[in-house]
Design a protein around this motif. Structure first.
Motif, PDB file in Angstrom:
ATOM      1  N   GLU A   7       0.860  -1.184   0.000  1.00 29.60           N
ATOM      2  CA  GLU A   7       0.000   0.000   0.000  1.00 29.60           C
ATOM      3  C   GLU A   7       0.892   1.228   0.000  1.00 29.60           C
ATOM      4  OE1 GLU A   7      -2.805  -0.201   3.208  1.00 29.60           O
ATOM      5  OE2 GLU A   7      -3.448  -2.223   2.664  1.00 29.60           O
ATOM      6  N   ASN A  58       3.005   2.568   2.870  1.00 27.39           N
ATOM      7  CA  ASN A  58       2.172   2.585   4.073  1.00 27.39           C
ATOM      8  C   ASN A  58       2.244   1.237   4.775  1.00 27.39           C
ATOM      9  OD1 ASN A  58       0.168   3.053   6.042  1.00 27.39           O
ATOM     10  ND2 ASN A  58      -1.460   2.388   4.658  1.00 27.39           N
ATOM     11  N   GLU A  59       1.812   0.194   4.097  1.00 27.83           N
ATOM     12  CA  GLU A  59       1.935  -1.124   4.718  1.00 27.83           C
ATOM     13  C   GLU A  59       1.996  -2.224   3.686  1.00 27.83           C
ATOM     14  OE1 GLU A  59      -1.257  -2.203   7.364  1.00 27.83           O
ATOM     15  OE2 GLU A  59      -2.797  -1.717   5.922  1.00 27.83           O
TER      16      GLU A  59
HETATM   17 MG   LIG Z   1      -4.055  -0.572   4.788  1.00 25.27          MG
END
Ligand SMILES: [Mg+2]
Ligand SMILES: Nc1ncnc2c1ncn2[C@@H]1O[C@H](COP(=O)(O)OP(=O)(O)OP(=O)(O)O)[C@@H](O)[C@H]1O
Length: 295
Positions: free
Chosen positions: A180, A191-192
């Motif tokens: 992400e 993000n992750e």
């Molecule tokens: Mg997420």
């Protein structure tokens, strides 16, 4: 799946993909963000929070606006509290258990938009990546994915592929991995990670030459990977809350319905609709129509 269980299986001689390193990393936001940093992938400023003192230190370090998150077990924005002003920090901390579970404070990223990269790596190390996907979230829940994302130049796609490739290599990963991303001033910030097929890849069932599910199976079974090229322009609309009647979305041009057999509940993903059309304008029109009929 506990990473330790996967580790035990591997020690017993089983082939497990993706492996315990990938699971352990993606299950802990601290490990995840530390890996991004190690690989030179930009990510939000962060600091761990375990008690009142570390909360104050983290706030001084990271600043506001920020988001306080549980390090483990978060999904769909659960286990998160937004902090716009320092005086809101205490309430956010209390809402997440006052240090009962380890927390991470993250700076709020002023992104232009959210994107995701879906990559797949085979047992032999071959890597293929799908075109970048553009994602819209509301209340921490993915609502809409557009694939391919609009206005992605070759440089941005290449940058995404480079960072995805570095993550796949480092984790000696086999299978589909989702990253992400935030687009910030033409740069990609991570993000992750999701060490699995991902909601933002559901469009590939109808919208790509080979779906993420098929490519995941091909990868873990040691089979040749399939083409990740898009067929046309896809949009994936999550069905959240109520389960619609089948006829409602199916009347829309290019729409394909997937229901998960769940009971409707506020904030719950109960299915998704993928629209695939030849051009982006037709896809956008169908998404509008879907929004109308779904209410
Ligand atoms: Mg997420
Ligand atoms: N540091 C940040 N800056 C800005 N927005 C953020 C930040 N962290 C999270 N968000 C927003 O909240 C959404 C959900 O956050 P995140 O992906 O970290 O949590 P999650 O609950 O694990 O979600 P998922 O359902 O993807 O597992 C993000 O997609 C983004 O819209």
């Amino acid at each position: 799946v506990p990473a330790a269980a996967v580790e035990a299986l591997r020690e017993a001689g089983a082939a497990v993909h993706p492996g315990p390193e990938a699971l352990a990393t993606a299950q802990d936001r601290l490990a995840e963000k530390t890996l991004f940093r190690e690989l030179g992938i930009p990510t939000a400023a962060f600091a761990t929070v375990d008690d009142q003192d570390s909360l104050n230190a983290a706030l001084a370090d990271v600043g506001v606006p920020a988001i306080l998150k549980t390090r483990r077990l978060g999904y769909d924005g659960k286990g998160q509290a937004r902090i716009d002003e320092p005086r809101e920090a205490h309430e956010a901390f209390a809402s997440l258990g006052s240090g009962e579970v380890p927390l991470l404070l993250e700076a709020r990223v002023p992104f232009r938009r959210e994107l995701s990269l879906l990559g797949v790596r085979g047992v032999d190390g071959e890597v293929r990546t799908y075109p970048l996907v553009q994602n819209e979230h509301r209340e921490g829940i993915l609502r809409l994915s557009l694939a391919p994302a609009a206005g992605i130049d070759a440089g941005l796609q290449a940058a995404a592929e480079a960072l995805g490739g570095r993550l796949l290599e480092r984790l000696d990963y086999v299978g589909v991995l989702a990253v992400e991303l935030f687009e910030v001033d033409g740069e990609l910030w991570a993000n992750e990670l999701a060490p699995r097929v991902h909601n933002s890849g559901h469009w590939t069932i109808e919208g790509a030459q080979t779906s993420q599910f098929e490519n995941h199976l091909r990868a873990v079974l040691g089979l040749p990977l399939g083409s990740t090229a898009a067929r046309g322009h896809a949009a994936m609309v999550n069905l959240i809350g109520d389960v619609p009647g089948r006829e409602t979305p199916l009347g829309v041009d290019g729409a394909h319905l997937h229901l998960y057999g769940k009971t409707g509940r506020a904030g719950r993903k109960v299915g998704h609709v993928t629209v695939v059309c030849d051009d982006a304008a037709a896809t956008a029109a169908s998404v509008e129509r879907l929004r109308d009929v779904l209410g």
